[in-house]
Design a protein around this motif. Structure first.
Motif, short mmCIF file in Angstrom:
data_model
loop_
_atom_site.label_atom_id
_atom_site.label_comp_id
_atom_site.label_asym_id
_atom_site.label_seq_id
_atom_site.Cartn_x
_atom_site.Cartn_y
_atom_site.Cartn_z
N PRO A 124 0.94 -1.29 -0.06
CA PRO A 124 -0.16 0.06 -0.06
C PRO A 124 0.76 1.16 0.02
N ILE A 127 -0.11 4.49 -1.90
CA ILE A 127 -1.00 5.57 -1.23
C ILE A 127 -0.88 5.96 0.20
N VAL A 128 0.08 5.35 0.85
CA VAL A 128 0.38 5.98 2.20
C VAL A 128 1.28 6.94 1.98
N LYS A 186 -0.80 10.14 0.58
CA LYS A 186 -1.53 10.62 1.80
C LYS A 186 -0.58 11.63 2.48
N LYS A 187 0.67 11.26 2.78
CA LYS A 187 1.68 11.99 3.54
C LYS A 187 1.84 13.32 2.97
N ASP A 223 -0.93 15.83 2.74
CA ASP A 223 -1.02 16.46 3.85
C ASP A 223 -0.33 17.69 4.20
N TRP A 268 -8.95 6.52 -4.06
CA TRP A 268 -8.36 7.14 -2.74
C TRP A 268 -8.73 8.80 -3.05
N ALA A 296 -12.21 9.16 -2.33
CA ALA A 296 -12.92 8.96 -0.76
C ALA A 296 -12.34 10.27 -0.19
N ASN A 332 -1.77 -4.59 5.17
CA ASN A 332 -1.93 -3.58 3.77
C ASN A 332 -3.59 -2.75 3.92
N THR A 385 -3.22 -0.03 6.70
CA THR A 385 -2.84 1.13 6.29
C THR A 385 -3.35 1.77 5.02
N ALA A 386 -3.79 1.09 4.22
CA ALA A 386 -4.75 1.67 2.99
C ALA A 386 -5.64 2.60 3.63
N ALA A 424 -4.70 5.53 5.61
CA ALA A 424 -4.52 6.60 4.59
C ALA A 424 -5.54 7.41 4.16
N THR A 425 -6.73 6.57 3.85
CA THR A 425 -7.84 7.01 3.25
C THR A 425 -8.95 7.69 4.45
N LEU A 458 5.65 -2.04 7.92
CA LEU A 458 4.05 -1.95 7.78
C LEU A 458 3.56 -1.63 9.04
N MET A 509 4.34 1.87 10.03
CA MET A 509 3.77 2.55 9.27
C MET A 509 2.07 2.78 9.63
N LEU A 544 0.10 6.17 11.31
CA LEU A 544 -1.25 6.46 10.52
C LEU A 544 -2.27 6.44 11.69
#
Lengths: 75, 131
Positions: free
Chosen positions: A15, A18-19, A22-23, A26, A50, A53, B22, B25-26, B29-30, B78, B81, B85
């Motif tokens: 992921p 996406i992570v 996002k960071k 921000d 994403w 959303a 996964n 974290t996804a 992050a959303t 992960l 992470m 988050l």
């Protein structure tokens, strides 16, 4: 297209694109533009999902030699 | 629309860890509020030493090469992470007692709770996932 910030997420797999996106977003202000480069094919569907959303907008998407570039405008 | 994602991690293999972290974290992050309830073998996934050497399913060892080639992040990365988050880790008290484990055996920042702790979080979560 001009962006306020570039993010290199090439070579990363789910992921992480996406992570990282996002960071990066921000750190931006509303209306500013983030340019993201990825090579993960999963991101082709994930980044738009994403963006939706979060209420952001994709201004442009292109693909060149396996590198996918998105221009995302922060909501 | 629910803004919570509730996950039960009840298996302790490498594949299980990727499925759990996964998605977690996804989701985080959303902008989702995420909690993972670690129970039975799932406790391996946040065990200080265990998470560095999670087993592959028997017969699947040849995927190690694929993991390296796909540049998949390591599980401890992960875990870090996910916590960064804001994913909440809840370790199952009953399983810890059965296995003789204490909070010191796990990564920093976990909560310990029982089934009700998780159920209270999960009651208005969508989706709720079990791995």
């Amino acid at each position: 297209m001009k962006s306020n910030l570039q993010l290199d997420a090439k070579g990363l797999s789910c992921p992480m694109p996406i992570v990282k996106t996002k960071k990066a977003i921000d750190t931006l202000a509303s209306g500013e533009i983030l340019e993201v480069q990825v090579t993960d094919k999963g991101a082709l569907a994930d980044i738009p999902a994403w963006v939706k959303a979060g209420g952001h907008a994709i201004l442009d998407k292109s693909e060149d030699a396996g590198v996918i570039t998105f221009f995302i405008q922060k909501a | 629309m629910s803004n919570k994602v509730a996950i039960i991690a009840s298996n302790g293999g490498l594949f299980d860890a990727y499925k759990v972290f996964n998605i977690a974290t996804a989701a985080a992050a959303t902008e989702k509020e995420v909690a993972i309830f670690f129970t039975f073998e799932g406790l391996n996934l946040i065990h200080k030493q265990g998470m560095h050497a999670l087993p592959m399913p028997a017969g699947a060892e040849h995927y190690a090469e694929g993991f390296a080639k796909a540049n998949v992040p390591a599980i401890p990365q992960l875990v870090e992470m996910a916590q960064e988050l804001g994913v909440k880790f809840i370790a199952c008290q009953m399983t810890m007692d059965v296995m003789g484990l204490t909070t010191d055996d796990f990564v920093e920042g976990i909560e310990v709770g029982g089934a009700v702790t998780f159920l209270e979080f999960a009651k208005d979560a969508a989706p709720s996932l079990t791995f």
